[in-house]
Design a protein around this motif. Structure first.
Motif, short mmCIF file in Angstrom:
data_model
loop_
_atom_site.label_atom_id
_atom_site.label_comp_id
_atom_site.label_asym_id
_atom_site.label_seq_id
_atom_site.Cartn_x
_atom_site.Cartn_y
_atom_site.Cartn_z
N ILE A 133 14.03 35.71 -29.38
CA ILE A 133 13.77 36.62 -28.11
C ILE A 133 12.75 36.57 -27.34
O ILE A 133 12.43 36.92 -26.11
N LEU A 134 11.97 35.67 -27.65
CA LEU A 134 10.69 35.47 -26.94
C LEU A 134 10.76 34.02 -25.96
O LEU A 134 10.27 33.80 -25.08
N GLU B 49 22.57 36.62 -22.64
CA GLU B 49 23.08 35.14 -23.00
C GLU B 49 22.68 34.87 -24.32
O GLU B 49 23.32 34.32 -25.21
N LEU B 50 21.36 35.17 -24.80
CA LEU B 50 20.90 35.32 -26.12
C LEU B 50 22.04 36.00 -26.94
O LEU B 50 22.24 35.38 -28.36
N ASP C 23 29.30 41.22 -26.82
CA ASP C 23 29.05 41.78 -25.66
C ASP C 23 27.49 42.37 -26.08
O ASP C 23 27.09 42.69 -26.89
N TYR C 24 26.85 42.50 -24.68
CA TYR C 24 25.51 42.92 -24.99
C TYR C 24 25.45 44.51 -25.63
O TYR C 24 24.42 44.80 -26.23
N ARG D 209 25.58 28.28 -40.16
CA ARG D 209 25.94 27.05 -39.29
C ARG D 209 27.08 27.72 -38.01
O ARG D 209 27.00 27.12 -37.13
N HIS D 210 27.61 28.78 -38.32
CA HIS D 210 28.36 29.27 -37.01
C HIS D 210 28.20 30.71 -36.62
O HIS D 210 29.02 31.55 -36.33
N LEU D 211 27.04 30.87 -36.84
CA LEU D 211 26.26 32.48 -36.32
C LEU D 211 27.09 32.68 -34.92
O LEU D 211 27.37 33.70 -34.60
N GLY D 212 26.94 31.63 -33.91
CA GLY D 212 27.42 31.95 -32.73
C GLY D 212 28.95 32.14 -32.34
O GLY D 212 29.17 32.28 -31.39
N ASP D 213 30.00 31.65 -33.57
CA ASP D 213 30.80 31.73 -33.44
C ASP D 213 31.51 33.13 -33.88
O ASP D 213 31.11 33.94 -34.31
N HIS D 214 33.03 33.36 -33.67
CA HIS D 214 33.51 34.50 -34.18
C HIS D 214 33.78 34.50 -35.47
O HIS D 214 34.87 33.60 -35.86
#
Length: 164
Positions: free
Chosen positions: A120-121, A128-129, A137-138, A70-75
């Motif tokens: 990725i597609l 951003e992804l 960071d990238y 649920r929180h993959l995008g979070d720290h």
């Protein structure tokens, strides 16, 4: 004979027959036989005086894995996760090592990379992804992706676009 269990073989055989013959709508018939089998097993179990097993309390690992999803995008840190679930960091670390055979951080990174691969597609900049799946960071994303899959995220995107 004469027991609640006597009809179970019939439903099992019907299911096997459907799977082998594969006539029109065989999947639906197989599903129906399976549902009947489940219903009769449930009834037979109750009639035998057995009771359904209590649902096992959700394990800590299951709860943490769901939280990570649920929180993959979070720290996500081990410290914050331990505080959230009222356990020690070593409890989480040991649980992941024992049951998943990976470290907590490795698991989080793997889940982020898998999420990135599935996104990725999409028509989105890779910078951003990587942020959306929780990389800071990238360059960190690039290194992790290349280490895991042997090619860069851009190469992977190109490869996938060629194959579609």
């Amino acid at each position: 004979q004469g027991t609640p269990w006597e009809f179970l073989g019939t439903f099992f055989e019907k299911g096997l027959e459907e799977a082998q013959n594969r006539h029109l709508a065989w999947q639906a018939a197989l599903c129906g036989s399976t549902m009947q089998l489940i219903a009769h097993v449930s009834r037979a179990t109750l009639e035998n005086g057995s009771q359904f097993l209590k649902t096992e309390k959700k394990e800590l690992l299951d709860e943490i894995v769901a939280y990570i999803e649920r929180h993959l995008g979070d720290h996500i840190t081990l410290t914050d996760t331990a505080e959230r679930f009222f356990v020690s960091e070593s409890t989480i670390s040991q649980t992941f090592q024992k049951k998943m055979h990976v470290s907590f951080y490795h698991y989080v990174t793997q889940r982020r990379l898998i999420a990135a691969k599935s996104m990725i597609l999409e028509d989105m900049r890779l910078e951003e992804l990587c942020e959306q799946v929780g990389f800071t960071d990238y360059s960190a994303f690039y290194r992790a992706f290349k280490k895991q899959y042997g090619i860069s995220p851009r190469e992977y995107r190109s490869l996938m676009l060629e194959n579609t």
